[in-house]
Design a protein around this motif. Structure first.
Motif: not given
Ligand SMILES: Nc1ncnc2c1ncn2[C@@H]1O[C@H](COP(=O)(O)OP(=O)(O)OP(=O)(O)O)[C@@H](O)[C@H]1O
Ligand SMILES: [Mg+2]
Lengths: 437, 231
Positions: B98-106, B140-153
């Motif tokens: 899931l992207d960031c937004i949807h991970n949070v909204a979940l 904002h640009e990162m909100h639609s990135r999937r969680a697996s594509e983020l750095s640990v921080g």
């Protein structure tokens, strides 16, 4: 966000696994439906080979053997029926029509059937369809032949082409009939039966080829009287001079037959006629009713059919176990996912519907792909089956039984997925949440 | 008014005989910001998961917001957690697809309580998720990135936003700053405090980083708290 979108995103993240499950289900569905369909179609194809004939009569032999060589052109008659016996039964008051046939020759591997005009007038197949000509007309002279649809197509022959017919049924002939060519008078329309693979010549033609009328049977009425006929035939624009060419109106064109087909005035009388012929004192004959013997033939193939049914049952079982294995494996993969959803408050209903709906979708897709594969295979294999068995596979919509089987697969797939779903919820929450990355 | 009240808590993992946790009494007041520390393996994460109702203690009571969660069934504890506790896991536990937004909204998906709190403020879960992510420095640009594509921080901050959304009464954070540099750590802490204050949430924060302790209302040493042999 809807649960559906969540499920979809999750499924997309496990594409390879999902694809494998779909393929496993698709193949088992294809085999499960295909095995049944081929055997049913073959049975229907067998039944379609002959229609409207009430009795088939040959020399005393097993009825299945008689049916096989007379209708399917498989095997040989062990002995022949005399022309006298044929002439006797032909004149019986119950008999509406009769078709004499003599087998044994071949043309480039295609069986040659010697018969007379009755064949084109009376023989029926399928749902009482008569034999139709695609081109040309029935033979009118001893040196003419009619080709089945596939023979013409495969050998690239058309009416007025000339061919040499050999003796014996092998593709390679050992002695050719004195190199006497026969001219093709007509080509039959396709029937989807063994007729398509056959070559038809007049009985007189067979007799002259075998030299019956010259030396062996000097007392035979047709021999000399018909030798004069070819002279009249010269006006038929024949380039070759056919020494033996004779007209077809002979009273006894040949001495013995392989079998004859009989149509009765009253079909229900067939059983009495059959008994009468079977118990006739003058010559040992076997009469059979094609429908009954076809069923008997099919029963002998029943063992084969049952083995196929068992095999397809195991195929389905394997497919379902495969699906269960994939689902359980993917559950292991999804432990954290399920735990995360639970930690956020997703109840057992949600977990269940996520896992079960995914299995449902995969099973439905698998069934769809399986059916598509089946039809593709049918389209690909139908010509081969027709070629090998002379039986046409009709490609039709799934039958009720097939829909039922698909429903069973769907229910089984969905029910099976309840096991991993139940396990997913039974697993402790902490277990899934503390998997180290 | 207390947010957390623990009495006579004893907990051991199924495979073990010695209790991992043995805590006579622990009280944390509503709105308090508490720093919990202790050596690695001392049972900090274990305590947090007992408080969140993920593990159930063998004896003792745990009352969160005046509800004794040890008396609840697993299903009820799942519900209770979803409504009242925001948990930042040490392993984040984001859904990678899931992207960031949807991970949070979940976090609002399965909790009508959290959804209602947002509705009262007339704000959709997605908008609130975007606001929290921006607050925590996920642009904002990162909100639609999937969680697996983020750095640990970045994953840690998304996990924090998911815990905060819908203003649960208790925020439990298990080493949320471990992957951040000193500067980011402080600013992250400030943002976390600001959000907790906004919502009036209690914060229980675990960290190895003693420097951060001064920022909190109170520091607790698990070693002092825990009477188990192991600690
Ligand atoms: N699932 C488990 N089963 C059995 N024992 C466990 C399990 N998880 C943790 N433990 C044990 O419980 C003790 C406490 O673990 P816990 O994860 O709570 O430590 P922690 O204080 O959070 O450590 P860290 O600071 O490294 O995160 C450890 O000795 C650990 O080995
Ligand atoms: Mg820990």
């Amino acid at each position: 966000m809807k649960l559906f979108k969540l499920a979809w995103a999750s499924l997309l993240s496990r594409k390879a696994n999902a694809l494998l499950t779909v393929v496993a289900i698709a193949i088992s569905v294809m085999l499960l439906l295909g095995v049944d369909r081929v055997s049913q179609q073959t049975r229907a194809g067998f039944a379609n080979t002959i229609s409207g004939t009430d009795l088939i009569v040959g020399a005393r032999s097993g009825p299945v053997n008689l049916l096989l060589f007379s209708v399917f052109h498989i095997g040989y008659p062990s002995s022949n029926v005399s022309w006298d016996a044929y002439a006797h039964w032909r004149e019986h008051e119950q008999v509406a029509w009769s078709i004499p046939i003599a087998l044994g020759d071949s043309f480039r591997g295609h069986p040659v059937i010697a018969t007379d005009h009755n064949f084109f007038d009376h023989f029926q197949y399928g749902q009482r369809q008569s034999v139709q000509f695609a081109e040309g007309h029935p033979f009118e002279h001893s040196a003419e032949a009619v080709l089945g649809a596939r023979v013409a197509k495969e050998q690239g022959l058309r009416p007025s082409d000339e061919v040499v017919i050999s003796h014996g049924t092998g593709s390679v002939s050992f002695h050719q009939h004195d190199e006497d060519p026969v001219q093709i008078s007509g080509v039959l329309a396709p029937t989807g039966t063994p007729l398509d693979n056959a070559v038809f010549i007049p009985l007189v033609g067979l007799a002259t080829m075998h030299g019956e009328h010259q030396a062996e049977e000097p007392q035979s009425p047709p021999s000399f009287s018909q030798q004069s006929v070819p002279q009249e035939d010269e006006e038929h624009e024949h380039e070759h001079e056919h020494e033996h060419e004779v007209a077809l109106d002979s009273e006894q064109p040949i001495d013995s037959l392989s079998a004859f087909f009989v149509g009765l005035h009253s079909q229900p009388r067939a059983i009495f006629m059959q008994r009468m012929i079977n118990t006739w004192g003058q010559e040992p004959l076997t009469a059979l009713m094609p429908g009954a013997t076809l069923q008997e033939l099919w029963r002998t193939l029943n063992m084969f059919e049952r083995v196929l049914a068992i095999v397809s049952g195991f195929v389905l079982l394997t497919g379902l176990i495969g699906m269960l294995a994939t689902l359980l494996a993917s559950l292991q993969e999804r432990r954290r996912e399920m735990a995360v959803l639970r930690s956020l408050g997703a109840g057992p209903g949600t977990i269940f519907s996520l896992l079960v709906s995914e299995a449902f979708v995969l099973t439905v897709t698998g069934i769809g792909v399986g059916v598509a594969l089946l039809y593709a295979a049918l389209y690909a294999l139908a010509p081969w089956i027709e070629y090998s068995f002379g039986v046409v596979i009709h490609i039709s919509w799934p039958s009720v039984v097939e829909w039922q089987r698909m429903a069973i697969v769907l229910v089984a797939g969905t029910v099976i997925s309840c096991l991993p779903a139940w396990r997913a919820y039974r697993n402790s929450l902490a277990d899934g949440l503390t998997i180290k990355l | 008014m207390n947010s957390i009240v623990v009495n006579g808590l004893r907990f051991h993992y199924p495979a073990q005989t010695e209790p991992t946790l043995d805590i006579g009494q622990l009280e944390i007041a509503r709105g308090e910001r508490v720093f919990l520390y202790g050596p690695s393996g001392s049972g900090k994460s274990t305590l947090l998961s007992v408080l969140a109702g993920i593990h159930r203690p063998q004896s003792g009571t745990v009352a969160i917001e005046d509800t004794d969660i040890t008396a609840l069934t697993a299903r009820q504890r799942d519900h209770f957690r979803a409504h009242h506790i925001g948990y930042i896991f040490q392993q984040f536990n984001l859904l990678p697809y899931l992207d960031c937004i949807h991970n949070v909204a979940l976090a609002c998906e399965f909790s009508n309580v959290r959804r209602q709190r947002l509705q009262q403020r007339n704000i959709s879960p997605e908008d609130e998720a975007a606001r929290l992510l921006n607050q925590l420095g996920i642009s904002h640009e990162m909100h639609s990135r999937r969680a697996s594509e983020l750095s640990v921080g970045q994953q840690q901050r998304v996990a924090a936003a998911r815990a905060l959304i819908g203003s649960p009464e208790l925020i439990i954070a298990d080493e949320p700053t471990s992957a951040l540099d000193a500067d980011s750590r402080l600013s992250f802490l400030k943002l976390l405090f600001a959000e907790c204050e906004r919502a009036g949430s209690t914060l229980l924060f675990v960290s190895h980083d003693a420097e951060l302790a001064s920022q909190f209302d109170r520091s607790l040493s698990l070693s002092a708290l825990n009477q188990s042999a192991e600690a």
